[in-house]
Scaffold this motif. Structure first.
Motif, PDB file in Angstrom:
ATOM      1  N   ASN A  46     -45.281 -62.265  79.000  1.00  0.00           N
ATOM      2  CA  ASN A  46     -45.268 -61.095  78.120  1.00  0.00           C
ATOM      3  C   ASN A  46     -45.844 -59.851  78.802  1.00  0.00           C
ATOM      4  O   ASN A  46     -45.395 -58.727  78.554  1.00  0.00           O
ATOM      5  N   ASN A  47     -46.861 -60.052  79.640  1.00  0.00           N
ATOM      6  CA  ASN A  47     -47.442 -58.914  80.354  1.00  0.00           C
ATOM      7  C   ASN A  47     -46.412 -58.256  81.265  1.00  0.00           C
ATOM      8  O   ASN A  47     -46.359 -57.025  81.379  1.00  0.00           O
ATOM      9  N   PHE A  48     -45.595 -59.065  81.903  1.00  0.00           N
ATOM     10  CA  PHE A  48     -44.580 -58.522  82.796  1.00  0.00           C
ATOM     11  C   PHE A  48     -43.471 -57.822  82.009  1.00  0.00           C
ATOM     12  O   PHE A  48     -42.950 -56.796  82.447  1.00  0.00           O
ATOM     13  N   LYS A  49     -43.116 -58.363  80.847  1.00  0.00           N
ATOM     14  CA  LYS A  49     -42.116 -57.705  80.012  1.00  0.00           C
ATOM     15  C   LYS A  49     -42.626 -56.352  79.521  1.00  0.00           C
ATOM     16  O   LYS A  49     -41.898 -55.352  79.508  1.00  0.00           O
ATOM     17  N   GLU A  50     -43.893 -56.329  79.119  1.00  0.00           N
ATOM     18  CA  GLU A  50     -44.483 -55.062  78.665  1.00  0.00           C
ATOM     19  C   GLU A  50     -44.569 -54.052  79.801  1.00  0.00           C
ATOM     20  O   GLU A  50     -44.355 -52.857  79.606  1.00  0.00           O
ATOM     21  N   MET A  51     -44.847 -54.540  80.994  1.00  0.00           N
ATOM     22  CA  MET A  51     -44.959 -53.650  82.151  1.00  0.00           C
ATOM     23  C   MET A  51     -43.622 -52.993  82.473  1.00  0.00           C
ATOM     24  O   MET A  51     -43.570 -51.802  82.811  1.00  0.00           O
ATOM     25  N   LEU A  52     -42.542 -53.737  82.372  1.00  0.00           N
ATOM     26  CA  LEU A  52     -41.222 -53.175  82.665  1.00  0.00           C
ATOM     27  C   LEU A  52     -40.815 -52.102  81.661  1.00  0.00           C
ATOM     28  O   LEU A  52     -39.973 -51.251  81.967  1.00  0.00           O
TER      29      LEU A  52
END
Length: 316
Positions: free
Chosen positions: A73-79
């Motif tokens: 989820n952190n990577f999805k939010e970062m994108l």
């Protein structure tokens, strides 16, 4: 009567063999003890934190409460984070400006001192290397006074040549703040690479320059036809270190602007630092995800440089 074979005679190695085995063991033990501090430091301060950061990137954790596993989820939010892409764009601008400026200025200064034979060469070497003696904090504070709108040297110098822009705060305006961080970065890095290039030029045989002078070659021809081609491996390493350093560095911007005004000087390292340790809500998991993305970007940059630059030894 036949004598029974002596088992000791077959199992006991000759003295020379024992000596070789002992010497081999001592050599391996010496290598292990000699390299242990370096490898131990690498594992403790580089490998372990990176693995820990990769683990944290999968968590929602502020450093105090119980961490919650959130997967990717952190990577999805970062994108989807516009601030991340803005910071990356600023990194790209700094990388494509600071790197060539530092390399070009360092090579020119090194060539002049190596081939012009100035009277006070040693003094010039000290002056050029002086910024590297200062701490990064001192350099950044010095340039913050240079850019000050009320009593800064920048505005005073412009007034001396007839350009009066009033009390213009270079680090306080969105249209100039990012570009104002470039001169401190260049000024602080030129001295180090100047020394490297100067030492590299000292290894080039003088006979090549003497032959070029007999042919009537100018300094420009000697620089671009002899010096730079023979220094290509050194320049390649310098470019690599500069690009990686500019992309992950943020200390000078932290002191000069702290990403302001309105995020116009924010870079990815500073954005990650503020999320993890800045004021407000801390999120070590999200900051670690940004760190993982930065790690991948640096690896890709390294591979691209290796792909499109030669790595051959110089031949005279």
């Amino acid at each position: 009567m036949n004598e029974l074979p002596n088992p000791v005679a077959h199992t006991t190695a000759p003295p020379s063999q024992h000596w070789k085995q002992k010497a081999k063991f001592q050599k391996r033990l010496f290598i292990l003890l000699a390299t242990f501090p370096a490898f131990g430091g690498y594992i403790l301060f580089t490998l372990y934190p990176n693995l820990l950061s990769a683990y944290y990137s999968l968590l929602d954790w502020d450093g105090i409460k119980e961490p919650v596993y959130v997967g990717l989820n952190n990577f999805k939010e970062m994108l989807q984070d516009d601030y991340v892409w803005r910071a990356l764009w600023h990194n790209m601008l700094l990388m494509v400006t600071v790197t060539p400026l530092v390399v070009f200025i360092s090579i020119i200064l090194a060539y002049l001192l190596a081939n012009k034979g100035y009277r006070f060469n040693s003094v010039f070497k000290v002056l050029f290397f002086f910024p590297n003696v200062l701490s990064l904090v001192a350099v950044s504070l010095l340039w913050s006074f240079v850019y000050d709108g009320s009593f800064g040297l920048m505005n005073a110098g412009l007034r001396l040549i007839g350009v009066d822009i009033g009390n213009y705060y270079w680090l306080g305006e969105k249209k100039s703040a990012l570009w104002a961080t470039i001169p401190p970065s260049v000024w602080g890095a030129v001295g180090f690479y100047f020394v490297i290039f100067l030492n590299a030029m000292g290894t080039i045989p003088k006979s090549l320059y003497e032959a070029a002078i007999l042919e009537g070659a100018s300094h420009r021809v000697r620089l671009f036809k002899i010096t730079i081609p023979l220094m290509t491996p050194i320049i390649r390493v310098a470019v690599l270190f500069l690009m990686l350093g500019v992309f992950k560095g943020f200390e000078n911007i932290l002191i000069l602007t702290n990403g302001g005004p309105s995020g116009s000087t924010d870079v990815i390292g500073l954005y990650m630092f503020n999320i993890a340790f800045g004021t407000g809500v801390h999120n070590y998991g999200y900051a670690s995800a940004i760190g993982m993305m930065l790690f991948v970007i640096l690896v890709v940059v390294k591979l691209v440089i290796d792909k499109f630059t030669t790595n051959r030894d110089s031949e005279y």
